[in-house]
Design a protein around this motif. Structure first.
Motif, short mmCIF file in Angstrom:
data_model
loop_
_atom_site.label_atom_id
_atom_site.label_comp_id
_atom_site.label_asym_id
_atom_site.label_seq_id
_atom_site.Cartn_x
_atom_site.Cartn_y
_atom_site.Cartn_z
N LEU A 73 0.61 -1.25 0.03
CA LEU A 73 -0.07 0.07 -0.03
C LEU A 73 0.68 1.27 0.09
N ASN A 74 2.10 1.07 0.13
CA ASN A 74 3.04 2.17 -0.24
C ASN A 74 3.00 3.25 1.07
N ALA A 75 2.88 2.57 2.09
CA ALA A 75 2.80 3.24 3.45
C ALA A 75 4.04 4.20 3.85
N PRO A 76 4.00 5.04 4.36
CA PRO A 76 5.21 5.97 4.65
C PRO A 76 6.26 5.09 5.64
N LYS A 77 7.42 5.31 5.36
CA LYS A 77 8.48 4.83 6.09
C LYS A 77 8.95 5.53 7.29
N ASN A 78 9.27 4.82 8.34
CA ASN A 78 9.95 5.71 9.58
C ASN A 78 8.67 6.45 10.49
N ILE A 79 7.48 5.82 10.50
CA ILE A 79 6.73 6.18 11.26
C ILE A 79 6.42 5.45 12.51
N THR A 80 6.30 5.97 13.65
CA THR A 80 6.37 5.35 15.03
C THR A 80 5.06 4.46 15.15
N THR A 81 5.36 3.41 16.07
CA THR A 81 4.22 2.58 16.43
C THR A 81 3.16 3.24 16.93
N LEU A 82 3.27 4.23 17.79
CA LEU A 82 2.12 5.05 18.41
C LEU A 82 1.43 5.66 17.29
N VAL A 83 2.05 6.38 16.14
CA VAL A 83 1.07 6.93 15.07
C VAL A 83 0.34 5.58 14.32
N ARG A 84 1.28 4.73 14.02
CA ARG A 84 0.38 3.70 13.34
C ARG A 84 -0.80 3.18 13.94
N CYS A 85 -0.66 2.84 15.54
CA CYS A 85 -1.87 2.45 16.37
C CYS A 85 -3.01 3.34 16.29
N ALA A 86 -2.59 4.73 16.16
CA ALA A 86 -3.51 5.76 16.50
C ALA A 86 -4.24 5.81 14.96
N GLN A 87 -3.74 5.67 13.98
CA GLN A 87 -4.46 5.62 12.80
C GLN A 87 -5.33 4.62 12.60
N PHE A 88 -4.82 3.35 13.19
CA PHE A 88 -5.72 2.25 12.87
C PHE A 88 -6.69 2.09 13.60
N PHE A 89 -6.76 2.82 15.03
CA PHE A 89 -7.82 2.77 15.73
C PHE A 89 -8.78 3.92 15.39
N MET A 90 -8.46 4.88 14.66
CA MET A 90 -9.35 5.94 14.11
C MET A 90 -9.84 5.71 12.92
N LEU A 91 -9.55 4.96 12.13
CA LEU A 91 -10.16 4.45 10.95
C LEU A 91 -11.56 4.04 10.97
N PRO A 92 -12.20 3.42 11.89
CA PRO A 92 -13.57 3.12 12.11
C PRO A 92 -14.19 4.31 12.87
N VAL A 93 -13.74 5.20 13.21
CA VAL A 93 -14.12 6.34 13.54
C VAL A 93 -14.47 7.39 12.78
N ALA A 94 -13.44 7.39 11.78
CA ALA A 94 -13.47 8.26 10.57
C ALA A 94 -14.89 7.57 9.62
N VAL A 95 -14.96 6.39 9.58
CA VAL A 95 -16.04 5.82 8.68
C VAL A 95 -17.12 5.97 9.52
N ALA A 96 -17.36 5.82 10.63
CA ALA A 96 -18.57 6.08 11.58
C ALA A 96 -18.98 7.43 11.56
N VAL A 97 -18.30 8.64 11.52
CA VAL A 97 -19.05 9.62 11.38
C VAL A 97 -19.62 10.26 10.13
N GLN A 98 -19.22 9.54 9.28
CA GLN A 98 -19.86 9.91 7.89
C GLN A 98 -21.33 9.77 7.98
N GLU A 99 -21.93 10.82 7.73
CA GLU A 99 -23.49 11.11 8.30
C GLU A 99 -24.42 10.15 7.45
#
Length: 111
Positions: A73-99
């Motif tokens: 998926l050509n994900a950016p390199k050198n991203i911390t694990t904390l940022v990746r976890c936050a992005q992963f857990f916020m994906l369902p939130v981003a989908v859920a707020v689509q009215e």
């Protein structure tokens, strides 16, 4: 036989206690559910839905095309694990707020 009658009576009481009143939102998905098949409104809503899915497919194709075997998926390199976890857990939130998505899921759940 007696247990079936009790079970059907409890289901009947449960069905009577549930309210089926639901106000539809003003979006394309409601139009798709309510418009008669092959009417202009139904075809317009179907076209809009198809266009959305086509755009999503093109985005996915572009992501997969530019990836490599180790990083499809050509994900950016050198991203911390904390940022990746936050992005992963916020994906369902981003989908859920689509009215419109939330409204259409609620519409499907109305019986």
């Amino acid at each position: 036989s007696t247990s079936r009658k009790l079970q059907s009576n409890s289901f009947a009481r449960l069905a009577q206690s549930v309210s089926n009143d639901y106000e539809l939102s003003d979006d394309v998905y409601s139009m798709m559910f309510l418009a008669p098949y092959c009417s202009i409104a139904f075809l317009y809503s179907l076209f809009t839905f198809g266009l959305k899915m086509s755009i999503y497919a093109l985005i996915l194709w572009d992501l997969l095309k530019s990836g490599t075997a180790g990083n499809p998926l050509n994900a950016p390199k050198n991203i911390t694990t904390l940022v990746r976890c936050a992005q992963f857990f916020m994906l369902p939130v981003a989908v859920a707020v689509q009215e419109d998505l939330v409204a259409s899921i609620a519409l499907v759940n109305v019986k």
